[in-house]
Design a protein around this motif. Structure first.
Motif: not given
Length: 324
Positions: A237-238, A251, A253-254, A256, A314
């Protein structure tokens, strides 16, 4: 020492194509000066020549730490790799100049251990060779277990069979008789608090050895590991990342990564392996909880949530604040 902002320049003094698709390189300083000293377990970062953008790969030093005239590394030609090892096999010859950084050591040897068990699987034998040479020089008690798929595909075999520490070496091959294969129920002695284990090789092999050692009751502080590569899922998830020192927020991203997202706004975190194994991109966490995806940090280090590998990990939650 011939060096520039990118690191040291090394000349390929010798190339030997050994069994198991492993290329052995002996590297010397391009200007003939002594090389930087290193401790057993160290690696160097090597830039792959001929690439349009910088591509770096990490290789453990398998030479004697007492030798400052040359480094030796072993490079597996792995068809499933991202191309670095194949390019090096194709392009490197005697006399080739290579840019390197290091040595660095994320896999240090505890020289105070009463007994040391070294487990090398395939190309994972390389740091174990350096450790064995150091332990022999110290007169320490150790056993080196070297596991390969076939006897014919066993690199470094002749060296190990004639080494002054050959009595400490145990060779295990998948195509050998059952009693010759690695049997952790037999080859892993009961934990005594004074025995340390070192393991390197394919992820499955490492996970097996580590899980067996843990099940036997070896304390986490006595189990040491180094991953060469790992299959990492860095998607999710972002979330937001604030680079506190730089004063920017991005931000992620999914699909990234933190490192890529920050690089697009000018905050460059050094990245080498992109698989969470080398620790180059390790960054301090000021706020938030990381979702650790790497193979570099230990379980104890993950629990503190003080650092994160920005090439793959993440966030648990909506936001992280990093000290960068």
């Amino acid at each position: 020492m011939n060096a520039d902002a990118r690191g040291i320049v090394l000349m390929v003094r010798d190339r030997q194509d050994d069994a198991g698709n492993i290329m052995r390189l002996r590297l010397a300083s391009a200007d003939g000066m002594p090389l930087p000293q290193f401790a057993a377990g160290a690696h160097i970062d090597v830039q792959v020549p001929g690439e349009e953008s910088a591509v770096w790969r990490q290789y453990s030093l398998c030479s004697d730490p007492a030798d400052t005239e040359q480094y030796e590394i072993g490079i597996l030609k792995d068809p499933s790799s991202r191309g670095g090892s194949i390019a090096l096999h194709e392009r490197v010859r005697v006399g080739t100049m290579l840019t390197a950084e290091g040595p660095r050591n994320h896999f240090p040897l505890d020289e105070t251990a009463e007994h040391t068990l070294l487990f090398g699987g395939g190309i994972g034998i390389t740091p174990m060779l350096s450790m064995a040479k150091r332990l022999h020089a110290l007169g320490s008690e150790f056993t080196l277990h070297y596991c390969t798929r076939t006897a014919a595909g066993t690199a470094f075999r002749a060296d190990l069979e004639t080494a002054p520490f050959s009595r400490h070496v145990r060779l295990h091959h998948d195509d050998g008789p059952q009693e010759q294969r690695l049997d952790l129920a037999r080859d892993l002695p009961p934990p005594d608090g004074a025995t340390h284990i070192y393991v390197c090789g394919p992820s499955g092999f490492m996970d097996w050895v580590i899980s067996c050692a843990e099940a036997c009751g070896y304390p986490p502080a006595t189990i040491h590991r180094e991953y060469f590569s790992a299959k990492i899922d860095s998607s999710g998830d972002s979330f937001e990342v604030e680079a506190r020192e730089s004063g920017v927020t991005v931000t992620v991203g999914p699909k990234d990564t933190i490192a890529r997202a920050l690089a697009r706004v000018g905050v460059k975190i050094p990245v080498k392996c992109e698989e969470g194994v080398c620790g180059t991109c390790l960054t301090s966490v000021l706020q938030g909880i990381p979702d650790h995806r790497d193979k570099f940090l230990t379980d104890e280090e993950r629990e503190t949530n003080e650092d994160i590998c920005t090439c793959c990990s993440r966030a648990i939650g909506a936001r992280l604040v990093l000290d960068v």
